[in-house]
Design an enzyme around this catalytic site. Structure first.
Site, PDB file in Angstrom:
ATOM      1  N   CYS A   1    -108.730  80.931 -37.441  1.00  0.00           N
ATOM      2  CA  CYS A   1    -107.933  81.372 -38.741  1.00  0.00           C
ATOM      3  C   CYS A   1    -107.282  82.811 -38.539  1.00  0.00           C
ATOM      4  O   CYS A   1    -107.880  83.611 -37.883  1.00  0.00           O
ATOM      5  CB  CYS A   1    -108.862  81.492 -40.050  1.00  0.00           C
ATOM      6  SG  CYS A   1    -109.663  80.047 -40.165  1.00  0.00           S
TER       7      CYS A   1
ATOM      8  N   ARG B   1    -102.626  81.367 -34.918  1.00  0.00           N
ATOM      9  CA  ARG B   1    -104.325  81.403 -34.874  1.00  0.00           C
ATOM     10  C   ARG B   1    -104.414  80.065 -35.789  1.00  0.00           C
ATOM     11  O   ARG B   1    -105.893  79.716 -35.478  1.00  0.00           O
ATOM     12  CB  ARG B   1    -104.618  82.643 -35.680  1.00  0.00           C
ATOM     13  CG  ARG B   1    -104.485  83.739 -34.765  1.00  0.00           C
ATOM     14  CD  ARG B   1    -105.041  85.014 -35.621  1.00  0.00           C
ATOM     15  NE  ARG B   1    -106.464  85.183 -35.431  1.00  0.00           N
ATOM     16  CZ  ARG B   1    -107.236  85.523 -34.469  1.00  0.00           C
ATOM     17  NH1 ARG B   1    -106.694  86.385 -33.639  1.00  0.00           N
ATOM     18  NH2 ARG B   1    -108.376  85.475 -34.171  1.00  0.00           N
TER      19      ARG B   1
ATOM     20  N   TRP C   1    -107.582  77.197 -39.911  1.00  0.00           N
ATOM     21  CA  TRP C   1    -107.924  76.279 -38.770  1.00  0.00           C
ATOM     22  C   TRP C   1    -109.265  75.673 -39.178  1.00  0.00           C
ATOM     23  O   TRP C   1    -110.327  76.101 -39.304  1.00  0.00           O
ATOM     24  CB  TRP C   1    -107.933  76.837 -37.387  1.00  0.00           C
ATOM     25  CG  TRP C   1    -108.360  75.796 -36.180  1.00  0.00           C
ATOM     26  CD1 TRP C   1    -106.987  75.090 -35.585  1.00  0.00           C
ATOM     27  CD2 TRP C   1    -109.459  75.280 -35.624  1.00  0.00           C
ATOM     28  NE1 TRP C   1    -107.803  74.120 -34.520  1.00  0.00           N
ATOM     29  CE2 TRP C   1    -109.043  74.356 -34.706  1.00  0.00           C
ATOM     30  CE3 TRP C   1    -110.749  75.459 -36.009  1.00  0.00           C
ATOM     31  CZ2 TRP C   1    -110.015  73.435 -33.997  1.00  0.00           C
ATOM     32  CZ3 TRP C   1    -111.791  74.908 -35.309  1.00  0.00           C
ATOM     33  CH2 TRP C   1    -111.523  73.633 -34.281  1.00  0.00           C
TER      34      TRP C   1
ATOM     35  N   ASN D   1    -112.924  83.771 -41.982  1.00  0.00           N
ATOM     36  CA  ASN D   1    -112.439  83.333 -40.619  1.00  0.00           C
ATOM     37  C   ASN D   1    -114.130  83.101 -40.094  1.00  0.00           C
ATOM     38  O   ASN D   1    -114.831  84.003 -40.038  1.00  0.00           O
ATOM     39  CB  ASN D   1    -111.925  84.036 -39.759  1.00  0.00           C
ATOM     40  CG  ASN D   1    -111.600  83.787 -38.320  1.00  0.00           C
ATOM     41  OD1 ASN D   1    -111.867  82.394 -38.121  1.00  0.00           O
ATOM     42  ND2 ASN D   1    -111.067  84.566 -37.345  1.00  0.00           N
ATOM     43  N   GLY D   2    -114.353  81.891 -39.441  1.00  0.00           N
ATOM     44  CA  GLY D   2    -115.592  81.770 -38.722  1.00  0.00           C
ATOM     45  C   GLY D   2    -116.407  80.743 -39.571  1.00  0.00           C
ATOM     46  O   GLY D   2    -115.713  79.624 -40.282  1.00  0.00           O
TER      47      GLY D   2
ATOM     48  N   GLU E   1    -105.156  73.318 -14.020  1.00  0.00           N
ATOM     49  CA  GLU E   1    -104.283  73.943 -14.985  1.00  0.00           C
ATOM     50  C   GLU E   1    -102.972  73.095 -15.333  1.00  0.00           C
ATOM     51  O   GLU E   1    -102.535  73.127 -16.636  1.00  0.00           O
ATOM     52  CB  GLU E   1    -103.883  75.231 -14.454  1.00  0.00           C
ATOM     53  CG  GLU E   1    -103.106  76.203 -15.393  1.00  0.00           C
ATOM     54  CD  GLU E   1    -103.456  76.387 -16.691  1.00  0.00           C
ATOM     55  OE1 GLU E   1    -104.506  76.050 -17.052  1.00  0.00           O
ATOM     56  OE2 GLU E   1    -102.534  77.375 -17.657  1.00  0.00           O
TER      57      GLU E   1
ATOM     58  N   LYS F   1    -102.153  71.916 -19.557  1.00  0.00           N
ATOM     59  CA  LYS F   1    -101.015  72.255 -19.706  1.00  0.00           C
ATOM     60  C   LYS F   1    -100.170  70.901 -20.666  1.00  0.00           C
ATOM     61  O   LYS F   1     -99.712  71.083 -21.690  1.00  0.00           O
ATOM     62  CB  LYS F   1     -99.905  73.059 -19.085  1.00  0.00           C
ATOM     63  CG  LYS F   1    -100.327  74.443 -18.928  1.00  0.00           C
ATOM     64  CD  LYS F   1    -100.100  75.440 -19.871  1.00  0.00           C
ATOM     65  CE  LYS F   1    -100.794  76.584 -20.176  1.00  0.00           C
ATOM     66  NZ  LYS F   1    -102.056  76.380 -20.201  1.00  0.00           N
TER      67      LYS F   1
ATOM     68  N   GLU G   1    -102.372  69.515 -23.467  1.00  0.00           N
ATOM     69  CA  GLU G   1    -102.204  70.263 -24.789  1.00  0.00           C
ATOM     70  C   GLU G   1    -100.786  70.368 -25.434  1.00  0.00           C
ATOM     71  O   GLU G   1    -100.621  70.434 -26.811  1.00  0.00           O
ATOM     72  CB  GLU G   1    -102.863  71.777 -24.646  1.00  0.00           C
ATOM     73  CG  GLU G   1    -102.247  72.560 -24.071  1.00  0.00           C
ATOM     74  CD  GLU G   1    -102.687  74.205 -23.768  1.00  0.00           C
ATOM     75  OE1 GLU G   1    -103.483  74.455 -24.818  1.00  0.00           O
ATOM     76  OE2 GLU G   1    -102.683  74.717 -22.670  1.00  0.00           O
TER      77      GLU G   1
ATOM     78  N   HIS H   1    -112.806  58.889  -3.296  1.00  0.00           N
ATOM     79  CA  HIS H   1    -114.022  58.939  -3.915  1.00  0.00           C
ATOM     80  C   HIS H   1    -113.931  57.991  -5.352  1.00  0.00           C
ATOM     81  O   HIS H   1    -114.709  58.030  -6.038  1.00  0.00           O
ATOM     82  CB  HIS H   1    -114.855  59.886  -3.921  1.00  0.00           C
ATOM     83  CG  HIS H   1    -114.913  60.275  -2.477  1.00  0.00           C
ATOM     84  ND1 HIS H   1    -115.747  59.994  -1.546  1.00  0.00           N
ATOM     85  CD2 HIS H   1    -114.361  61.558  -1.757  1.00  0.00           C
ATOM     86  CE1 HIS H   1    -115.537  60.623  -0.398  1.00  0.00           C
ATOM     87  NE2 HIS H   1    -114.875  61.586  -0.761  1.00  0.00           N
TER      88      HIS H   1
ATOM     89  N   LYS I   1    -104.949  79.383 -31.161  1.00  0.00           N
ATOM     90  CA  LYS I   1    -105.313  80.515 -30.364  1.00  0.00           C
ATOM     91  C   LYS I   1    -106.465  81.307 -30.753  1.00  0.00           C
ATOM     92  O   LYS I   1    -106.881  81.348 -31.956  1.00  0.00           O
ATOM     93  CB  LYS I   1    -103.894  81.495 -30.450  1.00  0.00           C
ATOM     94  CG  LYS I   1    -104.071  82.439 -29.252  1.00  0.00           C
ATOM     95  CD  LYS I   1    -103.118  82.138 -28.376  1.00  0.00           C
ATOM     96  CE  LYS I   1    -102.949  82.788 -27.121  1.00  0.00           C
ATOM     97  NZ  LYS I   1    -102.286  82.228 -25.730  1.00  0.00           N
TER      98      LYS I   1
HETATM   99  C1  F6R Z   1    -104.577  76.753 -22.782  1.00  0.00           C
HETATM  100  C2  F6R Z   1    -105.428  77.854 -23.271  1.00  0.00           C
HETATM  101  C3  F6R Z   1    -107.052  77.872 -23.632  1.00  0.00           C
HETATM  102  C4  F6R Z   1    -107.571  79.202 -23.650  1.00  0.00           C
HETATM  103  C5  F6R Z   1    -108.983  79.167 -23.598  1.00  0.00           C
HETATM  104  C6  F6R Z   1    -109.687  80.614 -23.604  1.00  0.00           C
HETATM  105  O1  F6R Z   1    -103.457  76.845 -22.629  1.00  0.00           O
HETATM  106  O2  F6R Z   1    -104.781  78.628 -23.860  1.00  0.00           O
HETATM  107  O3  F6R Z   1    -107.658  76.778 -22.792  1.00  0.00           O
HETATM  108  O4  F6R Z   1    -107.314  79.697 -22.082  1.00  0.00           O
HETATM  109  O5  F6R Z   1    -109.254  78.912 -25.157  1.00  0.00           O
HETATM  110  O6  F6R Z   1    -109.110  81.501 -24.407  1.00  0.00           O
HETATM  111  P1  F6R Z   1    -109.305  83.136 -23.981  1.00  0.00           P
HETATM  112  O7  F6R Z   1    -108.867  83.434 -22.764  1.00  0.00           O
HETATM  113  O8  F6R Z   1    -108.807  83.750 -25.262  1.00  0.00           O
HETATM  114  O9  F6R Z   1    -110.846  83.357 -23.946  1.00  0.00           O
END
Ligand code: F6R
Length: 614
Positions: free
Chosen positions: A2, A27, A75, A101-102, A484, A488, A491, A507, A609
């Site tokens: 949040c 966020r 969130w 938040n939390g 990676e 991407k 998500e 395998h 995020k």
């Molecule tokens: C993917 C992404 C997430 C973050 C993960 C860790 O694009 O952004 O997988 O990498 O949530 O976040 P941090 O680096 O902030 O600990």
């Protein structure tokens, strides 16, 4: 998770708060709400969905103008993301407003107790219990800060709380345990937020709050105390980026801007790392060379994209520094019996510095007496404070939910750490370290070159928007790059995507290959001949079974041409550094494909995020 904003000063609080929420929407974007205190009355508005819905509601029915306010983007954890569960939450009398938040873990017991005592709770959230607990505490005497202290003493879990009370119309109170909260210090006005981005347009002077602290915010000052009411030590700092860094700057999405910023971000992270004596120096390291020489094992912990940076770090650390290195998902690390000692170095990688899984892994390692080094992008966040040393990446604010420029700068950081340990332990000569740093310094121009040649990748992505699945293959450092690329795509495009080590194909995963299935293959440089030849054979194997091959290889690599349905060329660089150039086309690919499917790439569904809950 949040986003939280609080304001007290001379301007219309609603404007400041809504502007702050817009900068924090990355966020969480399940719902949003605001509260303003004016004429001794709390006015609130809240709406499910993105901030635009709240803006509409505010236009239709604006709360009374006041200069004290707070806002929240959610969130959802407890309770569905609807209007009723959106924050702020009020007490029975409508005189206390709370945002949070939390997760308050003992909320069910608290709620039961409150209901038994006659409180009427109107939402399914854990947060609302706090508003009612504050109501009771305020009745038993003392001001809002004192009430907040007593309430915090009863809460279990992680929380940032911000509250206002009609009884003190000049005060906003914040509380912090295991969840982010920073103070912005202005002239005749002060701010509270989960992230400096919320107030960066007004001030770049900030105060970092510690764990279990209470902040009292008034227009003419800020007081910070601990949960017992004792004055707390605070760390003031100046934010080294300005509001333009938190704006889209002409791009349709933050993600596009952040992909484009990568050459500069890589260059900034490398800046000033070589001392006048030609040796690599890491200023903020705070772990002595003697301690580093004693290290006999490294464990890297991280989540998501940062975990992929950790997987790449393993290759660099073992190759350059000659130390055994394990890489573990932070969320798994503390649930097994990892063997740690004072000579183990645990490196935690986190863009935000607030990811709860990473913080819990660090605390677990601390209990086992390991040395702790953080790699982090956000000054003032929790991770650097909890580690013995830190290496900051200088990516600038990353606002799109999908990590791009932070990942590339994390790679630079892990290369620098591997080289620094090699220098200290003498596994590489000084001139060898210097030569490698010089190669790193040429990477911004290589990344720029990749970015200049991305139109065919965008075209390819658009043409694949109707596909249901894409596979990614790599070997050596190309394997984490494949992971990676798949992350991407999952998500952003909500497609089934998997990354595999190319050698594992036979395998099991090769059974997935069917006619026309797009498979992206990351090919190592030709200089690693055995590695290179193996992957060329893998490409032939999948093509023979009908896969549509999309091959990322260094320029001039003619050996892959006959087997590539699409060839994406990247500049030739040393093998260990290749992820810096091979990741970029995969970022562009996922971003473009998701956009072609009509998705908002800055705010993918169900994500947020900075994951501040476990
Ligand atoms: C993917 C992404 C997430 C973050 C993960 C860790 O694009 O952004 O997988 O990498 O949530 O976040 P941090 O680096 O902030 O600990």
């Amino acid at each position: 998770m949040c986003g939280i904003v609080g304001y007290v000063g001379g301007r219309p609080a609603l404007d400041v708060v809504v502007e702050g929420l817009a900068r924090l929407e990355y966020r969480g974007y399940d719902s949003a709400g605001v509260a303003v205190l004016a004429d001794g009355r709390l006015g609130t508005a809240k709406r499910a969905g993105k901030l635009v819905n709240l803006r509409g509601a505010l236009e239709e029915d604006p709360p009374p103008a006041g200069t004290l306010g707070m806002g929240h983007t959610r969130w959802a954890t407890h309770g569905a993301p609807n209007d009723r569960n959106a924050h702020p939450h009020l007490d029975c009398a409508g005189s206390v407003a709370v945002i949070h938040n939390g997760i308050i873990e003992n909320f069910a017991a608290l709620r039961g107790e409150l209901e038994e005592a006659g409180h009427k709770l109107g939402s399914d959230t854990d947060t609302e219990a706090v508003a009612h607990l504050l109501e009771d505490e305020l009745k038993s005497g003392g001001d809002l800060a004192a009430a907040m202290r007593r309430v915090c003493g009863r809460l279990e879990g992680a929380f940032t709380l911000v509250a206002m009370h009609t009884g003190d119309p000049g005060l906003v109170v914040g509380a912090r345990r295991n969840s982010p909260l920073v103070v912005g210090v202005g002239d005749g006005e002060n701010f509270l937020a989960s992230d400096v981005a919320a107030f960066i347009a007004h001030t770049r002077d900030a105060i970092e709050l510690g764990q279990d602290q209470i902040v009292e915010l008034r227009a003419d000052g800020v007081t910070v105390t601990d949960f017992e009411g004792r004055p707390a030590e605070v760390k003031e700092y100046h934010v080294d980026w300005d509001v333009s860094a938190a704006e889209k700057g002409g791009y349709d999405y933050f993600m596009l801007k952040e992909i484009a910023e990568q050459p500069r971000a890589v260059a900034d992270t490398l800046l000033g790392r070589i001392g006048t004596d030609g040796r690599l120096t890491l200023d903020e390291m705070r772990i002595s060379d003697r301690e580093l020489r004693d290290v006999d094992k490294i464990i890297i912990v991280a989540c998501g994209t940062s975990y992929h940076a950790g997987l790449i770090a393993k290759y660099a650390i073992e190759h350059w520094a000659g130390l055994p290195c394990e890489v573990e998902l932070a969320s798994e690390f503390r649930y097994r019996d990892a063997i740690l000692s004072p000579t183990t170095l645990v490196i935690a990688i986190s863009q935000s510095g607030e990811t709860m899984d990473a913080l819990m892994a660090v605390r677990h390692a601390r209990e086992q007496k390991a040395k702790l080094l953080g790699i982090c992008n956000v000054n003032g966040s929790t991770l650097p404070r909890e580690c013995d040393g830190v290496l900051y990446t200088h990516a600038g604010p990353e606002i799109a939910v999908a990590s791009t420029k932070a990942f590339l700068t994390q790679l630079v950081a892990v290369y620098l750490i591997a080289l620094y340990i090699a220098q200290v332990r003498g596994t590489k000569w000084g001139d060898e370290v210097f030569a490698m740093v010089q190669l790193l310094e040429r990477m911004p121009e290589k990344v720029e070159k990749v970015l200049e040649t991305m139109e065919p990748v965008r075209e390819l992505a658009r043409s694949l928007a109707g596909e249901r699945c894409v596979l990614f293959l790599g070997r050596h450092v190309g394997f984490p790059v494949a992971l990676e690329g798949a992350l991407k795509l999952k998500e952003l495009a909500y497609m089934h995507a998997e990354g595999f080590a190319a050698g594992e194909l036979k395998h099991g995963p090769i059974a997935l290959i069917e006619a026309g299935l797009p498979v992206v293959v990351v090919v190592p440089p030709r200089a690693r001949d055995v590695l290179h030849d193996k992957i060329v054979s893998n490409i032939q194997e999948i093509r023979a079974r009908g896969a549509r091959t999309i091959v990322i290889a260094e320029e001039g690599d003619a050996s892959v041409e006959p087997y590539a349905d699409t060839l994406i060329s990247v500049p030739a660089v040393p093998t260990l550094l290749q992820p810096l150039v091979t990741t970029v086309p995969l970022q562009v690919f996922a971003c473009e494909l998701a956009t072609a499917k009509g998705h908002d790439v800055d705010q993918p569904r169900n994500l947020a995020k900075s994951v501040t809950v476990e």
